[in-house]
Design a protein around this motif. Structure first.
Motif, short mmCIF file in Angstrom:
data_model
loop_
_atom_site.label_atom_id
_atom_site.label_comp_id
_atom_site.label_asym_id
_atom_site.label_seq_id
_atom_site.Cartn_x
_atom_site.Cartn_y
_atom_site.Cartn_z
N ALA A 127 -2.26 -1.80 4.40
CA ALA A 127 -1.06 -2.23 4.59
C ALA A 127 -0.81 -3.22 5.57
O ALA A 127 -1.81 -4.01 5.78
CB ALA A 127 -0.24 -0.68 5.17
N SER A 181 3.47 4.92 5.60
CA SER A 181 4.10 4.43 4.49
C SER A 181 4.66 5.55 3.79
O SER A 181 3.81 6.43 3.10
CB SER A 181 3.54 3.45 3.63
OG SER A 181 4.04 3.32 2.64
N ALA A 182 5.95 5.56 3.60
CA ALA A 182 6.46 6.67 2.60
C ALA A 182 6.27 6.34 0.98
O ALA A 182 5.95 7.40 0.40
CB ALA A 182 8.22 6.64 2.57
N ALA A 183 5.77 5.24 0.89
CA ALA A 183 5.32 5.03 -0.48
C ALA A 183 3.83 5.25 -0.70
O ALA A 183 3.17 4.80 -1.60
CB ALA A 183 5.75 3.54 -0.98
N ALA A 184 3.07 5.61 0.23
CA ALA A 184 1.69 5.88 0.27
C ALA A 184 1.15 6.46 -0.85
O ALA A 184 -0.02 5.97 -1.58
CB ALA A 184 1.03 6.46 1.48
N LEU A 197 6.84 -2.57 -3.94
CA LEU A 197 6.87 -1.43 -2.56
C LEU A 197 6.19 -2.25 -1.43
O LEU A 197 6.88 -1.85 -0.23
CB LEU A 197 5.98 -0.17 -3.23
CG LEU A 197 6.66 0.74 -4.00
CD1 LEU A 197 5.70 1.64 -4.40
CD2 LEU A 197 7.83 1.35 -3.36
N GLN A 198 5.27 -2.86 -1.37
CA GLN A 198 4.77 -3.40 -0.19
C GLN A 198 5.79 -4.32 0.57
O GLN A 198 5.81 -4.12 1.73
CB GLN A 198 3.48 -4.41 -0.45
CG GLN A 198 2.44 -3.73 -0.98
CD GLN A 198 1.36 -2.78 0.01
OE1 GLN A 198 1.98 -2.16 1.16
NE2 GLN A 198 0.15 -2.85 0.03
N GLU A 243 8.56 -1.79 1.96
CA GLU A 243 7.86 -1.14 3.00
C GLU A 243 8.00 -1.94 4.31
O GLU A 243 8.13 -1.48 5.44
CB GLU A 243 6.51 -0.58 2.65
CG GLU A 243 6.50 0.75 1.88
CD GLU A 243 7.00 1.93 2.49
OE1 GLU A 243 6.77 2.04 3.75
OE2 GLU A 243 7.99 2.58 2.08
N SER A 244 7.76 -3.13 4.07
CA SER A 244 7.41 -4.17 5.36
C SER A 244 9.01 -4.41 6.21
O SER A 244 8.99 -4.93 7.27
CB SER A 244 7.06 -5.60 4.79
OG SER A 244 7.97 -6.10 4.31
N THR A 254 0.03 -8.50 4.31
CA THR A 254 -0.27 -7.43 3.47
C THR A 254 -1.19 -7.64 2.24
O THR A 254 -1.09 -8.66 1.75
CB THR A 254 1.10 -7.14 3.08
OG1 THR A 254 1.87 -6.83 4.14
CG2 THR A 254 0.92 -5.62 2.46
#
Ligand SMILES: O=P(O)(O)OC[C@H]1O[C@H](OP(=O)(O)OP(=O)(O)O)[C@H](O)[C@@H]1O
Ligand SMILES: Nc1ncnc2[nH]cnc12
Length: 235
Positions: free
Chosen positions: A38, A51-54, A103-104, A107-108, A228
């Motif tokens: 990440a 991350s919630a999207a992990a 998503l990356q 998330e950032s 990332t």
């Protein structure tokens, strides 16, 4: 010369085997590998928060790894060339890739005004990402490809020297810019693109890559700008 795929079991390099076993043998290990790729600073430190999207990202990464291929001695002897083009041959994998990249960025917490994509493989997904993120798209091109006044920098990459250009005025002073490319190897290309963005007055808020080759230590050239990567080779 025959390619190897990350989905096959033979005959991968040790680095590729490490990636495959880290991501395919045990779903919980996959999540750990996801966290390690990440957003990090230039020293490769761990991300600040989980991350919630992990889970979504972890399964997508396995799918993407299965599509990559690797060719020895291309374009010159001694280079293990990782081919990302199959990611775009299949609609489902292509969509998964775009979702994972989106998503990356989400998330950032960074909201770029402009996505800058590098010639040529950054052009394959940069404009799609820009649309998803409601941002503009601006290319960095190899020298001599664009009309009008341009800013130019020379740079070294894994297999040679080159020149990058951007068109003057393509970025407005103060715009937040995310630089995207398929691979970070030595980091020479990405660092040069960052220099061009800054020459035009852009605010370089981050770098995003599909794949990192960590042993080449490309991050160290990126001056601490948040970086990332979705996938990495291990080695
Ligand atoms: O981190 P580095 O060592 O700088 O290497 C990474 C760069 O090398 C590749 O591009 P290449 O220059 O081969 O251009 P291409 O996309 O036109 O093949 C790749 O797509 C990156 O842009
Ligand atoms: N090993 C590699 N494979 C694919 N693209 C690259 N760009 C720089 N190094 C590379």
């Amino acid at each position: 010369m025959s390619p190897t795929t990350y989905a096959s079991q033979v005959p991968l390099t040790s680095a590729e085997v490490a990636v495959l076993s880290k991501n395919n043998s045990n779903p919980s290990e996959t999540t750990a590998a996801t966290a390690s790729t990440a957003t990090q600073d230039a020293s490769g430190g761990q991300p600040a928060a989980a991350s919630a999207a992990a889970p979504e990202l972890a399964s997508t990464k396995i799918k993407l790894l299965g599509a990559l291929r690797s060719f020895p001695d291309f374009p010159i002897p001694g280079i293990q060339f990782i081919d990302i083009l199959p990611l775009f041959q299949d609609v489902s994998i292509h969509l998964s890739l775009l979702r994972a990249l989106e998503l990356q960025v989400l998330e950032s917490g960074v909201k770029p005004d402009v996505i800058v994509g590098l010639d040529a493989r950054g052009f394959l997904f940069g404009p799609s990402m820009a649309l998803r993120l409601n941002a503009g798209f601006v290319p960095v091109r190899k020298q001599g490809k664009m009309p009008g006044p341009c800013v130019t920098v020379a740079y070294e990459k894994e297999y040679g020297t080159d020149y990058f250009q951007m068109q003057e005025g393509a970025i407005k002073p103060g715009q937040k810019v995310l630089v995207v490319d398929d691979i970070i190897a030595t980091g020479g290309s990405a660092a040069a693109a960052g220099d061009l963005v800054k020459k035009l007055g852009g605010d370089l808020v981050g770098y995003l890559f599909i794949l990192e080759i960590p042993f080449l230590k490309g991050r160290e050239k990126l001056g601490g700008v948040p970086t990332t990567t979705l996938l990495e080779t291990d080695g």
